[in-house]
Design an enzyme around this catalytic site. Structure first.
Site, PDB file in Angstrom:
ATOM      1  N   LYS A   1      -1.267   3.540   0.458  1.00 40.67           N
ATOM      2  CA  LYS A   1      -0.892   2.125   0.430  1.00 40.67           C
ATOM      3  C   LYS A   1      -1.766   1.406   1.461  1.00 40.67           C
ATOM      4  CE  LYS A   1       3.116  -0.972   0.553  1.00 40.67           C
ATOM      5  NZ  LYS A   1       2.570  -1.941   1.529  1.00 40.67           N
ATOM      6  N   VAL A   2      -2.876   0.894   0.998  1.00 44.25           N
ATOM      7  CA  VAL A   2      -3.858   0.270   1.886  1.00 44.25           C
ATOM      8  C   VAL A   2      -3.239  -0.975   2.519  1.00 44.25           C
ATOM      9  CG1 VAL A   2      -6.146  -0.762   2.031  1.00 44.25           C
ATOM     10  CG2 VAL A   2      -5.743   1.185   0.502  1.00 44.25           C
TER      11      VAL A   2
END
EC number: 6.5.1.2
Length: 566
Positions: free
Chosen positions: A125-126
């Site tokens: 989850k950038v």
């Protein structure tokens, strides 16, 4: 069946009571005021972040504050707040809405989400800023902020400076992508470095009217959505890689089990990556047609976030710990929170002056982290309660190096700390004389001075709660050992202010008669320490202890025998 119905009814009736137990015990007036204040704070944070690109608080503290607001609104039925993305809404419609994402709290929630699903993939989850990208004839022509998921702001002015973003596809295609603009980092390990304010930095850059070349080059792109792409995730990723977006394929893994998800979550949390992350995304390979997407969390995607680096904790009480030297240490007692699998219930503020500066009261919300991954540390006060409770703090001059040599009102903490030091390894090194033992003896009234314990016998020791005949025998053995300890060890046990490696030669009378100048002739003793030594030996309380030890026959405290003239 009647029994099942009865059980169901009882559960339904008790469920609100269970939820209510975790709700604050506020009056309706205070609840209304507290919720209004928290709403106003969150609205201010939203305005600064979405309009100005300025993060006034760490992302995880924002998330926890938002969760707290939702909880309080449910507790007191005071309505709901506007969407946090309301201030982010812009004039540019997205070709396809940005869906939200449900956050899964723990392994059990992940297991429930995965149950019955097939074709699940996991991605980092950038931690960046979500955007829509529009390509026409292979050229990037439109960049739109997420906004409220339906409408966003036009960031296309930055396209020429975004050298790390694919601006020209290898094919003359028209397509629409969704992804994350992130701050490019080198070998970033999330578990060690945290978020590094990566999201806020990118948001701040994109809020500017113009980027420099260096600023634009600091921004990367991770594509996570191709609404009109191939039906299955594997083919979408393969085609994205051919089009110039290889990271999407590199950081996407097909998984089958909860253990797989947990493995990759832990792996990316502790591995070097080119971007900050705040968890993992779980998504099904197949999804509904893009025409059915809405700006809310769908069933086919979810987030499993990393443990918080900072926890938002409520202060239950402020207490003041008094040490052997009279130093007062404020300690915040907290509603329990978890950080890195550790249960945190209290945190030290270090000094009375710091507490006065921060003015923390019960009910305040504070940010807690772990220093060195082990020691709870206060980072900041995040929210202050509307109703400020009084806190009885000691006067700054109440405790000092020569206060509380005896048990008296308000002196238990410092007096027991003195006894603990006296019996500890830095003092007389007496077995079985920890703080709990001394506290029992003091609270039973058996020890009221620094030397009372030398006169105790087995019968009197057993008058203290928790001290058995066997324990009393062990303690008497320890107390007898004290009588044979050398003079310099006794002085250090009483807290003489001198380094443990510096010599203490002579007896009590010789040392007590030394001037400050005399002390300064000892290597390693300066002006400040010499004054403290003179004050120590001159203190009436210390002199009284020395006299009592002399009467007891302790070596070094006894005056020399008088010579008898013939």
């Amino acid at each position: 069946m009647p029994y099942l119905l009865l059980f169901a009814l009882l559960f339904a009736l008790n469920a609100p009571l269970a939820r209510a137990a975790s709700c604050p015990q506020w009056s309706p007036q205070q609840a209304k005021a507290e919720v209004a204040q928290l709403r106003a704070t969150l609205a201010r944070w939203d305005e600064h972040y979405h309009r100005q690109g300025i993060a006034l608080v760490a992302d995880e503290l924002y998330d926890q504050s938002r969760e707290r607001l939702n909880h309080l609104q449910q507790c007191f039925a005071v309505g709901t707040s506007p969407s946090p993305l309301a201030s982010a809404r812009g004039p540019v419609p997205h070709p396809v809405p940005h869906t939200g994402v449900d956050k899964l709290a723990d392994r059990q929630a992940v297991a429930r989400w995965m149950a019955g699903k097939s074709g699940v993939w996991v991605q980092p989850k950038v931690d960046g800023v979500a955007v829509s990208l529009t390509y026409q004839q292979g050229r990037l022509v439109q960049l739109t902020s997420r906004g409220d998921g339906v409408n966003g702001h036009d960031w296309s002015r930055h396209i020429p400076q975004l050298d790390a973003v694919t601006r020209q596809l290898p094919e003359a295609l028209d397509l629409h992508l969704q992804g994350e603009l992130y701050l490019r980092l080198s070998d970033h390990v999330q578990a060690k470095a945290g978020s590094a304010n990566a999201r806020g930095t990118v948001a701040g850059l994109l809020a500017r009217k113009q980027l420099t070349g260096a600023q634009g080059n600091a921004i990367g792109l991770f594509v996570w959505g191709w609404p009109h792409g191939p039906e299955q995730q594997a083919e979408r990723l393969a085609q994205l890689a051919r089009l110039g977006f290889p990271d999407s394929q590199l950081y996407s893994i097909a998984i089958d089990t909860l253990e797989d998800a947990a493995h990759w979550r832990e792996h990316w949390y502790r591995s070097a990556l080119p971007f900050a992350t705040d968890g993992v995304i779980l998504r099904q390979s197949s999804r509904p047609p893009a025409e059915r997407w809405q700006a809310k969390a769908p069933y086919w995607i979810a987030a499993w976030k990393y443990p918080y680096a900072q926890a938002l904790a409520e202060v239950r009480d402020v207490r003041f710990r008094v040490g052997r030297t009279g130093r007062v240490t404020p300690v915040l007692h907290l509603l329990p929170v978890t950080l890195d699998d550790r249960r945190i219930t209290q945190v030290s503020l270090g000094s009375l002056a710091r507490w006065h500066t921060l003015d923390i009261r019960p009910g305040d919300q504070v940010a807690i982290s772990l220093a060195g991954l082990t020691i709870p540390r206060l980072e900041q006060v995040v929210h202050r309660t509307v109703e400020r409770q009084a806190v009885a703090a000691p006067a700054p001059d109440r405790y000092h190096a020569h206060s509380c040599w005896q048990a008296s009102e308000g002196c238990d903490e410092q007096f027991i700390a003195r006894l603990t030091w006296l019996g500890g390894k830095q003092g007389l090194a007496l077995p079985r004389t920890g703080p709990g033992t001394w506290r029992r003896l003091v609270e039973a009234g058996l020890v009221t001075s620094m030397t009372d314990w030398l006169q105790l016998d087995a019968e009197r020791l057993q008058q203290a709660p928790g001290i058995s005949r066997l324990t009393a025998a062990h303690l008497l053995g320890s107390f007898d050992e004290a009588r044979s300890r050398p003079f310099d060890q006794w002085l250090r046990a009483l807290g003489v202010p001198i380094g443990k490696h510096l010599p203490l030669t002579g007896d009590w009378q010789a040392l007590a008669s030394r001037s400050a100048g005399h002390w300064q002739t000892v290597p390693g003793i300066g002006a400040k320490r010499s004054r403290q030594l003179v004050e120590f030996f001159a203190a009436s309380e210390v002199q009284a202890i020395a006299a009592q030890l002399a009467e007891t026959g302790i070596e070094g405290f006894r005056p020399p025998p008088q010579r008898i003239e013939q």
